[in-house]
Design a protein around this motif. Structure first.
Motif: not given
Length: 848
Positions: A741-756
């Motif tokens: 799942l961690l590697v697939l996240t790299l494959v499909w999701v370029p950005w993730l929501p976050s805070t400063r």
């Protein structure tokens, strides 16, 4: 103080030389006696407005004879102690301020001098009669002052160095040419020559001014010696002045002292000035030094705090009027200077305990930075806070100074703030006025926030590349994974939304992609973080947690290898030039080695369960000797795999046809390498046992393929291969879903929501991933041994120690690169050219 009462013994010899004539010792004694009679009565706290004039010196001697405690204050500057004065003397004017109820004074107290200096807090040094007498005699002895000598007052009387000249000359019946004029004033040197001056005293700034008056060409036939104190003068300048004196027939005395020691503590014999220009010499007659170790001081050259003992050590400080009644509160002087003894037995000052900054885990010696800049030809003063190193420089290119200072200290270029000034603010002593500098930097308008129209300035600051143009990209400017993390966070603030592949997008195109203003409310606090950065931070947290038993989440290191390949492709391989690729990969390997080997050497030397051969092989390439199940080298399999895989890729890319195919097939070549890696992963060749490094190589190739994927079909292919390849990758999991799942996240999701806030924390953790992996195995048992095994505390401790080691490694690497390129950064030299590309390429994070 016998010389105060015994002036008349020198009779008609000239004591004071002025523009209007001479005053003999007999006449000075008579004048001082008359003033003493006027001031006679109960002992009082007397403030004397000091200037280099005959009335002031006569009043000073008269006040001492009358038994008062005398504070010498500047003639034209306020002092908080003026309101406390019982008597104020200004030239010929005597003002009685407290006729009744004067201050209580200790019987030994004779003289008070301000030591506000560069600290800003005005406290007084309490000096006794014995202090003054001892220092005057000692200075007169080693300078060999005779009654035929004549000194010109180049320093103010209220400054301990200037007053020391007056004391030592009056003690020997010598003459003083009185003037408050600058050495650059018209007629100053004509008067010195006319009055046959044999010596003058100067601080480092004095010798800078001498260049303006053409001192080398001046005809001063009676000059016998020159003294220098009041701060460190660059060794090259010391050597040059001493050599000039040798040619001209006079000697240079380099001296060291503090107001707390009644001016002088050490001197460098003139015959040693050219041989040992960085030293302050030996203790003055009657004094002695010792060096107390400083456990937190870097280096092993015997440096420690310099401690002085002698009869000239002050009684103590006075911070309030009641302190004037105190007796002796100190018996020795802890100078606050860090020193060492040279092989020749001389004292060498190497730093100052109080003038340090702590930035990014680095200990920044402000004095050393100033010295290094001075060695490079820059006149500068340094202050700072917990956010930045602040440098005021005279008449120089601020960008060049910023680059040199950042290079020398190991700090990121954007944390060094440089401002050009016409001249440095100075105290009457000639020393830099640091409180004024701090106030100036605090009052200066902060640098405006970077907006989309000023992205080039942002690239210039973060990458330390003032040559950046609108056509450049992050990669073309030598960006790497550390600066990549920092740049991602800054661009997100500047642009609002960062476009895909921004690291290969020219600056002008990024400027055009600026997002409209953010929404208000809670939505305005939403930020984004790039997935590769988030995965690096998350993976190392999971790795540490898994190793202490908090999580049962094996496989995070495998996912991290995919991130390595992903970033290798985007940075080290993101150029069409084959040799540039080779150089970047070589720099990355050198960086990993520089961070790793010191840890391996230390733990193999300290712990029997590790051997250096076993660590470097991870039980695969070179069998450890002796091998046993108790050996723990397996803990570092990830590091060794990372190193060997990148060495393999370096050799591969160096082959011309492989390089050409990688450019022609950015997805096909890495997927071919994935297929080769899976052969090793599944041990498909009969009779061949592949080492662990080969078993996990396919994951790095997968990351490379992710960076090269251009459409959904290619990403689907990668996803299938990842799912198949991870099946049974870990011995205790038939299929490690978490790593997949961690590697697939790299494959499909370029950005993730976050805070400063999360972005900043993740950036620090991600940058120090390799260092944290290296040190956490040693932090864990320490936490357990001290019963600090709380899981959260342990994880945080590992992350903090890893970040600190990473910063230390950065500091060492920066200096090593400078040394390798013949750009010394120690106290005797300063780099004079911008950082080379090779240095830039090694300034990034630990793993790509």
């Amino acid at each position: 103080m016998s010389f105060v009462w015994d002036l008349a013994r020198f009779g008609a010899r000239p004591a004071l030389l002025t523009a209007t004539g001479e005053l003999s010792y007999r006449d000075l004694d008579r004048w001082a006696g008359e003033l003493s009679d006027q001031l006679a009565g109960q002992r009082r706290f007397l403030v004397l407005r000091g200037s280099n004039t005959a009335p002031t010196i006569a009043a000073y001697i008269g006040a001492l004879r009358a038994g008062h405690a005398v504070l010498i204050a500047p003639p034209d500057k306020p002092t908080v102690w003026l309101d406390e004065a019982d008597i104020v003397v200004n030239g010929d004017e005597i003002e009685i301020r407290r006729a009744d109820g004067p201050h209580l004074l200790h019987p030994e107290l004779a003289l008070l001098l301000s030591t506000s200096g560069s600290t800003g807090a005005e406290k007084l040094v309490r000096l006794s009669w014995r202090n003054i007498e001892a220092n005057a005699e000692s200075v007169a002895q080693y300078l060999e002052i005779t009654d035929t000598d004549r000194a010109v007052t180049t320093l103010p009387m209220h400054y301990c160095y200037g007053l020391s000249v007056i004391h030592s000359y009056l003690a020997r019946g010598a003459s003083l040419l009185l003037t408050d004029a600058s050495i650059t004033a018209p007629g100053f040197w004509d008067a010195a020559r006319e009055h046959r001056v044999t010596s003058f005293a100067g601080v480092p700034h004095t010798f800078e001014l001498l260049d303006q008056v053409g001192f080398e060409a001046l005809d001063l036939p009676d000059l016998r010696y020159v003294t220098q104190a009041g701060g460190r003068m660059a060794p090259e300048r010391v050597r040059a002045v001493a050599a000039l004196g040798r040619r001209k027939g006079w000697r240079l005395y380099v001296m060291y002292g503090q107001t707390e020691a009644t001016a002088r503590m050490a001197y460098l014999p003139p015959e040693l000035a050219e041989l040992h220009p960085g030293s302050v010499g030996i203790a003055i007659p009657g004094g002695s030094f010792r060096i107390d170790p400083l456990p937190d001081w870097p280096g092993t050259d015997g440096a420690g705090e310099l401690v002085y003992s002698g009869p000239n050590v002050m009684l103590g400080y006075a911070e309030r009027p009641a302190d004037l009644a105190l007796g002796r509160t100190v018996d020795e002087l802890r100078t606050g200077d860090v020193a060492r003894l040279t092989d020749a037995g001389l004292v060498e000052i190497v730093g100052r305990r109080g003038r340090f900054l702590k930035l990014f885990g680095l200990r920044i010696d402000l004095q050393r930075v100033e010295e290094m800049l001075a060695d490079g030809g820059y006149l500068a003063g340094c202050v700072g806070d917990d956010q930045s190193l602040q440098i005021a420089v005279v008449g120089a290119d601020p960008d060049e100074v910023r680059r040199l200072a950042a290079h020398a200290t190991g700090l990121p270029g954007h944390t060094v703030v440089v401002r050009t000034v016409p001249e440095l603010p100075r105290l009457d002593s000639g020393k830099i006025d640091y409180p004024s500098l701090r106030r100036a930097f605090a009052a200066a308008e902060p640098a405006p926030p970077v907006d989309p129209a000023d992205l080039r300035a942002l690239y210039t600051r973060i990458l330390d590349r003032p040559d950046a143009t609108d056509n450049d990209t992050f990669v073309s400017l030598g960006g790497d994974s550390l600066s990549y993390i920092e740049m991602t966070l800054r661009l997100e603030q500047a642009l609002g939304t960062i476009p895909p592949n921004w690291h290969t997008t020219p600056i002008r195109d990024l400027r055009a992609s600026a997002a409209p203003p953010r929404l208000s409310g809670w939505r305005s606090r939403i930020r984004r973080i790039e997935t590769s950065v988030a995965l690096r931070a998350l993976a190392i947290i999971l790795i540490v947690g898994d190793h202490i038993g908090v999580f049962d989440l094996s496989g995070s290191a495998h996912a991290l290898l995919a991130v390595v390949g992903f970033n290798l492709a985007r940075f080290s391989l993101a150029t069409t030039d084959r040799m540039a690729r080779v150089r970047r990969l070589g720099s990355t390997i050198a960086r990993i080695t520089a961070i790793t080997i010191p840890v391996f050497v230390v733990i193999s030397a300290c712990y029997p369960q590790y051997s250096l051969g076993g660590l470097l092989s991870s039980h695969d390439i070179i069998p450890p000797e002796p091998f046993s199940p108790e050996r723990a080298e397996w803990q570092y399999w990830f590091i060794v795999a990372l190193l060997y895989i990148q060495l393999f890729l370096l050799g591969l890319i160096a082959i011309p046809w492989v390089h050409r195919h990688s450019l022609a097939h950015p997805f096909g070549l890495p997927m071919t390498l994935v297929a080769v890696g899976l052969v090793a992963r599944y041990q498909l060749l009969p009779g061949v046992t592949f080492p662990r490094q080969a078993e996990v190589f396919w994951l790095v190739a997968i990351g490379w393929a992710v960076a090269g994927a251009r459409n959904v079909r290619e990403r689907l292919v990668i996803s299938v291969v990842v799912a198949v390849g991870m099946w049974g990758a870990l011995d205790n999991h038939p299929m490690d879903v978490r790593a997949t799942l961690l590697v697939l996240t790299l494959v499909w999701v370029p950005w993730l929501p976050s805070t400063r806030f999360l972005n900043r924390v993740a950036g620090v953790i991600a940058a120090s991933t390799l260092a944290t992996y290296l040190v956490h195995w040693q932090v864990l048992p320490v936490m357990q041994d001290h019963r600090l095994g709380n899981p959260v505390v342990t994880i945080v401790a590992c992350l903090v120690v890893g970040a600190l080691y990473f910063r230390l490694a950065e500091w060492v690497i920066a200096r090593t690169v400078a040394w390798w390129r013949d750009l010394p950064v120690d106290a005797t030299a300063m780099p004079t050219a911008p950082r080379a590309a090779a240095a830039s390429e090694t300034s990034g994070a630990d793993i790509h």
